[in-house]
Design an enzyme around this catalytic site. Structure first.
Site, PDB file in Angstrom:
ATOM      1  N   HIS A  56      -5.505 -10.555  -0.317  1.00 13.49           N
ATOM      2  CA  HIS A  56      -5.561  -9.386   0.570  1.00 13.49           C
ATOM      3  C   HIS A  56      -5.794  -8.124  -0.238  1.00 13.49           C
ATOM      4  O   HIS A  56      -5.788  -8.148  -1.468  1.00 13.49           O
ATOM      5  CB  HIS A  56      -4.322  -9.286   1.457  1.00 13.49           C
ATOM      6  N   HIS A  58      -4.296  -5.187  -0.858  1.00 17.89           N
ATOM      7  CA  HIS A  58      -3.343  -4.285  -1.517  1.00 17.89           C
ATOM      8  C   HIS A  58      -3.602  -4.194  -3.025  1.00 17.89           C
ATOM      9  O   HIS A  58      -3.925  -5.188  -3.675  1.00 17.89           O
ATOM     10  CB  HIS A  58      -1.906  -4.739  -1.245  1.00 17.89           C
ATOM     11  N   ASP A  60      -1.815  -4.051  -5.658  1.00 18.63           N
ATOM     12  CA  ASP A  60      -1.115  -4.922  -6.609  1.00 18.63           C
ATOM     13  C   ASP A  60      -1.594  -6.367  -6.529  1.00 18.63           C
ATOM     14  O   ASP A  60      -1.007  -7.251  -7.162  1.00 18.63           O
ATOM     15  CB  ASP A  60       0.407  -4.829  -6.413  1.00 18.63           C
ATOM     16  N   HIS A  61      -2.681  -6.614  -5.790  1.00 16.89           N
ATOM     17  CA  HIS A  61      -3.302  -7.944  -5.776  1.00 16.89           C
ATOM     18  C   HIS A  61      -4.752  -7.911  -6.272  1.00 16.89           C
ATOM     19  O   HIS A  61      -5.345  -8.963  -6.484  1.00 16.89           O
ATOM     20  CB  HIS A  61      -3.224  -8.552  -4.369  1.00 16.89           C
ATOM     21  N   HIS A 115       1.045  -9.361   7.446  1.00 17.51           N
ATOM     22  CA  HIS A 115       1.321  -8.361   6.396  1.00 17.51           C
ATOM     23  C   HIS A 115       0.168  -7.352   6.380  1.00 17.51           C
ATOM     24  O   HIS A 115       0.367  -6.144   6.412  1.00 17.51           O
ATOM     25  CB  HIS A 115       1.463  -9.102   5.072  1.00 17.51           C
ATOM     26  N   ASP A 134       1.036 -12.411   0.255  1.00 18.13           N
ATOM     27  CA  ASP A 134       2.216 -11.773   0.836  1.00 18.13           C
ATOM     28  C   ASP A 134       2.426 -12.210   2.285  1.00 18.13           C
ATOM     29  O   ASP A 134       2.914 -11.441   3.113  1.00 18.13           O
ATOM     30  CB  ASP A 134       2.094 -10.242   0.749  1.00 18.13           C
ATOM     31  N   HIS A 172       4.922 -12.611  -4.954  1.00 16.26           N
ATOM     32  CA  HIS A 172       6.005 -11.820  -5.549  1.00 16.26           C
ATOM     33  C   HIS A 172       7.243 -12.668  -5.792  1.00 16.26           C
ATOM     34  O   HIS A 172       7.453 -13.682  -5.125  1.00 16.26           O
ATOM     35  CB  HIS A 172       6.432 -10.684  -4.607  1.00 16.26           C
TER      36      HIS A 172
HETATM   37 ZN   LIG Z   1       0.639  -6.839  -0.012  1.00 14.89          ZN
END
Ligand SMILES: [Zn+2]
Length: 256
Positions: A56, A58, A60-61, A115, A134, A172
Site C-alpha cells: 500500500h 504509506h 513507511d512501506h 487500512h 497493514d 509491523h
Molecule cells: Zn500503512
C-alpha cells in the site's frame, strides 16, 4: 524446498520480507520501509532482487524504493493498479483475483482494503505464506484510515479463509500493545496468554514476531474473533452483526 523467506526489520517497528528461489535465483521483496537493511540482507546472501511487491501507499512501506532500485535496477515493481496514482512508478499494476508468476510459482492478489483503499495482499501457496502489509497483523490489524469496518472485516475474512498453516508476514511489530489489548477482550483465552509470554521473550531476544501462523491468529487475534458468542457477550454486543462487533473492537483499540 527451494524457497527461502527472510524477515528484514526496518525503521523502529516495520518489517520487509525477502523471498529467494534457490533453483532460479529469483528474489522477491515485499515493501521497502528503508533501503539499507534490505540491501544488506540481499548483499550478505548474494541475492539480486528480481521483483518488488508493494502492499500500500504509506511512506513507511515505499520510501526506500528509489535507493533499492539504484542497486537492483532490473527488478520489476508490482503494486495495486487502483493505487498507481499514489504509488511509485509500477512495472505492473495488479488487482483482486490476479495471479502472476515468480520463479514458476503463483502469487495471488487479494484486495484487503480497509487500512487504505487499494491495499493488496500477496498470497504465495508454494511458500505457504501471505504478505498482508497493514491489513492483518500479528495479534492485530491496521487502523481504518480510508475504509470502513465492514470493508476491513470482509478483507480479514478473505485472509482467515486461507489454509490455517499459512504464514502471515505483516508490516509491523506492534505485538506489545496488541497483546495487552487482546487480553482485555479475552483475558481467559489460554492460547492468548501463552502467546503474550512467547512474544515478550521474542522481543527480549530481538527476534521478529512476523511471520506468524494463521492458525495462531485465528485462535488469539481479537480482530478475527468478532463472530464468537463469548467475545460478543463480553462486550455486551450479542445482538450485533459480526462486522459491527469487529468495528466496535477496532474502535476500542483506537482508544486503547
Ligand atoms: Zn500503512
Amino acid at each position: 524446498m527451494p524457497l527461502h523467506l527472510v524477515t528484514v526489520p526496518c525503521l523502529s517497528d516495520n518489517y520487509a520480507f525477502v523471498v529467494h528461489d534457490s533453483e532460479t535465483g529469483a528474489t522477491l521483496l515485499v515493501d521497502i520501509p528503508e533501503a539499507q537493511p534490505i540491501l544488506d540482507a540481499c548483499c550478505e546472501r548474494g541475492w539480486a532482487l528480481t521483483d518488488i511487491l508493494i502492499t500500500h501507499h504509506h511512506g513507511d512501506h515505499i520510501q526506500g524504493l528509489a535507493a533499492v532500485l539504484a542497486r537492483h535496477d532490473t527488478a520489476r515493481v508490482i503494486g495495486a493498479a487502483a493505487d498507481a496514482h499514489r504509488l511509485p512508478p509500477l512495472t505492473r499494476g495488479v488487482a483482486e483475483g490476479d495471479t502472476f508468476d515468480f520463479a514458476c510459482h503463483d502469487i495471488q492478489v487479494l484486495d484487503v482494503s480497509g487500512h487504505t483503499l487499494g491495499h493488496v495482499a500477496y498470497y504465495m501457496p508454494a511458500l505457504g505464506a501471505v504478505f498482508t502489509g497493514d491489513s492483518l497483523m500479528t495479534l492485530g490489524c491496521g487502523r481504518l484510515f480510508e475504509g470502513d469496518a465492514p470493508t476491513m472485516y470482509a478483507s480479514l475474512q478473505k485472509l482467515a479463509a486461507l489454509p490455517p498453516d499459512t504464514r502471515v508476514g505483516s508490516g509491523h511489530d506492534y505485538t506489545a500493545g496488541n497483546a495487552k489489548f487482546a487480553l482485555t477482550i479475552e483475558p481467559d483465552n489460554p492460547a492468548l496468554i501463552a502467546r503474550d509470554k512467547a512474544f515478550a521473550q521474542a522481543r527480549a531476544l530481538a527476534q521478529p514476531t512476523s511471520p506468524s501462523l494463521l492458525s495462531d491468529e485465528l485462535a488469539t487475534n481479537p480482530f478475527l474473533r468478532a463472530h464468537l458468542p463469548g467475545v460478543k457477550a463480553r462486550l455486551s454486543l450479542q445482538d450485533k452483526t459480526d462486522p459491527e462487533v469487529f468495528g466496535a473492537i477496532r474502535a476500542l483499540k483506537d482508544r486503547f
